[in-house]
Scaffold this motif. Structure first.
Motif, mmCIF file in Angstrom:
data_model
loop_
_atom_site.group_PDB
_atom_site.id
_atom_site.type_symbol
_atom_site.label_atom_id
_atom_site.label_comp_id
_atom_site.label_asym_id
_atom_site.label_seq_id
_atom_site.Cartn_x
_atom_site.Cartn_y
_atom_site.Cartn_z
ATOM 1 N N ILE A 1 0.856 -1.167 0.000
ATOM 2 C CA ILE A 1 0.000 0.000 0.000
ATOM 3 C C ILE A 1 0.899 1.225 0.000
ATOM 4 N N LEU A 2 0.664 2.151 -0.912
ATOM 5 C CA LEU A 2 1.359 3.429 -0.928
ATOM 6 C C LEU A 2 0.418 4.469 -0.337
ATOM 7 N N THR A 3 0.900 5.209 0.640
ATOM 8 C CA THR A 3 0.065 6.228 1.255
ATOM 9 C C THR A 3 0.857 7.510 1.463
ATOM 10 N N ASP A 4 0.210 8.612 1.218
ATOM 11 C CA ASP A 4 0.838 9.902 1.452
ATOM 12 C C ASP A 4 0.767 10.204 2.950
ATOM 13 N N ILE A 5 1.799 10.832 3.467
ATOM 14 C CA ILE A 5 1.815 11.191 4.883
ATOM 15 C C ILE A 5 0.779 12.271 5.173
ATOM 16 N N ARG A 6 0.705 13.260 4.316
ATOM 17 C CA ARG A 6 -0.188 14.398 4.539
ATOM 18 C C ARG A 6 -1.441 14.246 3.687
ATOM 19 N N MET A 7 -2.511 13.756 4.319
ATOM 20 C CA MET A 7 -3.804 13.651 3.645
ATOM 21 C C MET A 7 -4.805 14.452 4.461
ATOM 22 N N PRO A 8 -5.877 14.930 3.839
ATOM 23 C CA PRO A 8 -6.785 15.850 4.523
ATOM 24 C C PRO A 8 -7.568 15.281 5.709
ATOM 25 N N VAL A 9 -8.182 14.137 5.599
ATOM 26 C CA VAL A 9 -9.039 13.635 6.681
ATOM 27 C C VAL A 9 -8.250 12.764 7.649
ATOM 28 N N ASP A 11 -4.388 11.265 8.195
ATOM 29 C CA ASP A 11 -3.040 11.323 7.636
ATOM 30 C C ASP A 11 -2.504 9.908 7.456
ATOM 31 N N GLY A 12 -1.370 9.792 6.809
ATOM 32 C CA GLY A 12 -0.793 8.491 6.508
ATOM 33 C C GLY A 12 -0.483 7.669 7.744
ATOM 34 N N PHE A 13 -0.102 8.336 8.838
ATOM 35 C CA PHE A 13 0.178 7.612 10.088
ATOM 36 C C PHE A 13 -1.078 6.938 10.611
ATOM 37 N N GLU A 14 -2.181 7.673 10.638
ATOM 38 C CA GLU A 14 -3.444 7.098 11.111
ATOM 39 C C GLU A 14 -3.898 5.961 10.213
ATOM 40 N N ALA A 15 -3.812 6.169 8.905
ATOM 41 C CA ALA A 15 -4.232 5.134 7.955
ATOM 42 C C ALA A 15 -3.393 3.868 8.120
ATOM 43 N N ALA A 16 -2.076 4.030 8.257
ATOM 44 C CA ALA A 16 -1.196 2.864 8.412
ATOM 45 C C ALA A 16 -1.489 2.120 9.711
ATOM 46 N N LYS A 17 -1.734 2.841 10.776
ATOM 47 C CA LYS A 17 -2.051 2.195 12.058
ATOM 48 C C LYS A 17 -3.336 1.387 11.959
ATOM 49 N N ILE A 18 -4.332 1.930 11.289
ATOM 50 C CA ILE A 18 -5.602 1.212 11.109
ATOM 51 C C ILE A 18 -5.360 -0.060 10.298
ATOM 52 N N ILE A 19 -4.591 0.060 9.228
ATOM 53 C CA ILE A 19 -4.294 -1.099 8.372
ATOM 54 C C ILE A 19 -3.533 -2.152 9.163
ATOM 55 N N LYS A 20 -2.506 -1.745 9.882
ATOM 56 C CA LYS A 20 -1.650 -2.687 10.623
ATOM 57 C C LYS A 20 -2.365 -3.345 11.800
ATOM 58 N N HIS A 21 -3.405 -2.718 12.312
ATOM 59 C CA HIS A 21 -4.140 -3.310 13.431
ATOM 60 C C HIS A 21 -5.231 -4.287 12.980
ATOM 61 N N ASN A 22 -5.425 -4.395 11.674
ATOM 62 C CA ASN A 22 -6.393 -5.336 11.130
ATOM 63 C C ASN A 22 -5.638 -6.621 10.785
ATOM 64 N N LYS A 23 -5.952 -7.697 11.459
ATOM 65 C CA LYS A 23 -5.236 -8.966 11.254
ATOM 66 C C LYS A 23 -5.234 -9.404 9.797
ATOM 67 N N ARG A 24 -6.254 -9.043 9.082
ATOM 68 C CA ARG A 24 -6.366 -9.423 7.677
ATOM 69 C C ARG A 24 -5.275 -8.778 6.811
ATOM 70 N N TYR A 25 -4.817 -7.595 7.219
ATOM 71 C CA TYR A 25 -3.861 -6.830 6.408
ATOM 72 C C TYR A 25 -2.493 -6.678 7.054
ATOM 73 N N ILE A 26 -2.273 -7.296 8.178
ATOM 74 C CA ILE A 26 -1.047 -7.071 8.955
ATOM 75 C C ILE A 26 0.237 -7.363 8.179
ATOM 76 N N ASN A 27 0.194 -8.284 7.232
ATOM 77 C CA ASN A 27 1.401 -8.637 6.473
ATOM 78 C C ASN A 27 1.554 -7.869 5.162
ATOM 79 N N ILE A 28 0.648 -6.956 4.903
ATOM 80 C CA ILE A 28 0.756 -6.141 3.688
ATOM 81 C C ILE A 28 1.643 -4.939 3.992
ATOM 82 N N PRO A 29 2.710 -4.749 3.222
ATOM 83 C CA PRO A 29 3.605 -3.612 3.472
ATOM 84 C C PRO A 29 2.921 -2.276 3.188
#
Length: 71
Positions: A1-9, A11-29
Motif C-alpha cells: 500500500i502506498l500512502t501519502d503522509i499528509r492527507m486531509p481527513v 493522515d498516513g500515520f493514522e491510515a497505516a495504524k488502522i491497516i496494521k491493526h487489522n489482522k487481515r492486512y497485517i502482512n501487507i507492506p
C-alpha cells in the motif's frame, strides 16, 4: 500500500495504524510517500511504515522499494 503522509481527513500515520491493526492486512507492506525528508519525521516512519519514499520519486526508486517486499 502506498500512502501519502499528509492527507486531509486521515493522515498516513493514522491510515497505516488502522491497516496494521487489522489482522487481515497485517502482512501487507505500507510505504509512506512524503515531501518531508526531515530526520525527526523520518524516525517516526520506521515505527509505522515498512518503508518510505521522498517526493519527487523516480520510477526506478519506486520499483526498487516495492521489489524489496517480493524477495
Amino acid at each position: 500500500i502506498l500512502t501519502d503522509i499528509r492527507m486531509p481527513v486521515k493522515d498516513g500515520f493514522e491510515a497505516a495504524k488502522i491497516i496494521k491493526h487489522n489482522k487481515r492486512y497485517i502482512n501487507i507492506p505500507v510505504v509512506a510517500l512524503t515531501a518531508y525528508a526531515i530526520d525527526s519525521e523520518i524516525k517516526k516512519y520506521g515505527t509505522v511504515f515498512d518503508a518510505y519514499l521522498t517526493k519527487p520519486i523516480t520510477k526506478e526508486k519506486l520499483f526498487e522499494t516495492i521489489n524489496k517486499f517480493f524477495q
